[in-house]
Scaffold this active site. Sequence first.
Site, PDB file in Angstrom:
ATOM      1  CB  THR A   1      32.608 -15.503  33.759  1.00 10.73           C
ATOM      2  OG1 THR A   1      33.838 -16.016  33.594  1.00 10.73           O
ATOM      3  CG2 THR A   1      32.496 -15.110  35.253  1.00 10.73           C
TER       4      THR A   1
ATOM      5  N   GLY B   1      30.741 -22.384  29.965  1.00 12.38           N
ATOM      6  CA  GLY B   1      29.889 -21.938  29.250  1.00 12.38           C
ATOM      7  C   GLY B   1      28.743 -23.036  28.830  1.00 12.38           C
TER       8      GLY B   1
ATOM      9  CB  THR C   1      35.351 -14.991  30.181  1.00 14.62           C
ATOM     10  OG1 THR C   1      35.276 -16.062  29.564  1.00 14.62           O
ATOM     11  CG2 THR C   1      34.102 -14.122  29.843  1.00 14.62           C
TER      12      THR C   1
ATOM     13  NE  ARG D   1      33.600 -24.855  25.191  1.00  9.30           N
ATOM     14  CZ  ARG D   1      33.399 -23.764  26.001  1.00  9.30           C
ATOM     15  NH1 ARG D   1      34.340 -22.556  25.809  1.00  9.30           N
ATOM     16  NH2 ARG D   1      32.671 -23.619  27.108  1.00  9.30           N
ATOM     17  CB  VAL D   2      31.476 -21.724  20.191  1.00  4.24           C
ATOM     18  CG1 VAL D   2      30.783 -20.579  20.195  1.00  4.24           C
ATOM     19  CG2 VAL D   2      32.185 -21.772  18.816  1.00  4.24           C
ATOM     20  N   GLY D   3      31.559 -21.531  23.536  1.00  2.00           N
ATOM     21  CA  GLY D   3      31.309 -21.308  24.738  1.00  2.00           C
ATOM     22  C   GLY D   3      30.012 -20.595  24.788  1.00  2.00           C
ATOM     23  CG  ASP D   4      29.089 -18.676  28.340  1.00  2.00           C
ATOM     24  OD1 ASP D   4      30.364 -18.839  28.159  1.00  2.00           O
ATOM     25  OD2 ASP D   4      28.954 -17.959  29.389  1.00  2.00           O
TER      26      ASP D   4
HETATM   27  N1  ASP Z   1      32.340 -18.662  29.882  1.00  4.50           N
HETATM   28  C1  ASP Z   1      33.814 -18.990  29.077  1.00  4.50           C
HETATM   29  C2  ASP Z   1      33.357 -19.953  28.149  1.00  4.50           C
HETATM   30  O1  ASP Z   1      32.692 -21.196  28.479  1.00  4.50           O
HETATM   31  C3  ASP Z   1      34.707 -19.452  29.957  1.00  4.50           C
HETATM   32  C4  ASP Z   1      35.161 -18.344  31.099  1.00  4.50           C
HETATM   33  O2  ASP Z   1      34.349 -17.719  31.578  1.00  4.50           O
HETATM   34  O3  ASP Z   1      36.010 -18.755  31.852  1.00  4.50           O
HETATM   35  O4  ASP Z   1      34.114 -20.182  27.006  1.00  4.50           O
END
Ligand code: ASP
Length: 327
Positions: free
Chosen positions: A238, A241, A187, A215-218
Amino acid sequence: MGSLGISAFAVKPVFALENKMVKPVLLSTWDAGIAANKPAWEILKNKGRALDAVENGVMVTEASQNCCVGLGANPDRDGFVTLDASIMDEFGNCGSVAFLERIKHPVSVARRVMEKTPHVLLVGEGAQKFAVSEGFPLEPAELSEDAKKSYRDWLKQSRYQPVINIENKQHGPFAPSQINGEWNHDTIGMIALDMNGNLSGSCTTSGMGFKMRGRVGDSPIIGAGLYVDNEIGAAVSTGVGEEVIKICGTHLVVEFMRQGMTPEEACKKAVERIVKRNGAKAKDIQVAFIAINKQGEYGGYSIQKGFNYALCTPAINNQLINPKYLF
Ligand code: ASP
């Protein structure tokens, strides 16, 4: 904060006088932030808009093949790279895309969602169709050479378990890929205060490597991966998520700043919230926040050691900062 307690925050002035403001200020997550900051800082130095800076900055990372952001990144467990991104401006407008495939610059699609649709979030096929209709080319579906290798390695065990994204060298085989001897991250988040005193932010990611399909993160969730309130400040996150979503992480950081906390104090408080929720399990989780306030004060905090961010101010020329951490 220390022994002063919460009430002490209420008496601190949230806004500095105009002449006390430091601006412009630019922060972005991880080492990749150094390259990303360069075009963003040019825009800010030339009195450009923070929104343009945070879009153009992270586009550098999205375009890099040697990075775990963008189409060169690790795929999901079915072998497809799926991208999430968000952007937010000084008026509180925001746009995001999630589960987007074969588009090189998700952050720019997120900006088009914000500026050209009545919506905030487009996902999957619909987001891709919208991107193509806006003139974004559909890129080949093929994985980068690094991603092919990481995916082949991952398939040997294909463990059905979310990746614990501790950003240091204790990952084991389920980590983000290691390229040229350096650990890369999935990220980039960027926040900026421009010469007009306006704030904006962006966040773009391939999400966790080898995630479940869909899957979707933050990162594309406004208030989780990114939040901007032009009266108070901006924050981006980061790390894992799911943990950030569960506490509405960046919204929380901005609300802590509204109570009078400095950016670093606010990030620390949000990190502590995640640690409290997780108890002993927190030792296996990495989450980091960076934040900036309206006066140009900035800071960051992470759960684990190993997180850094790239900083530009009138006095600091694109330096990597190692913020404090809990463990
Ligand atoms: N926050 C991101 C997610 O969970 C991953 C990351 O920050 O490396 O999709």
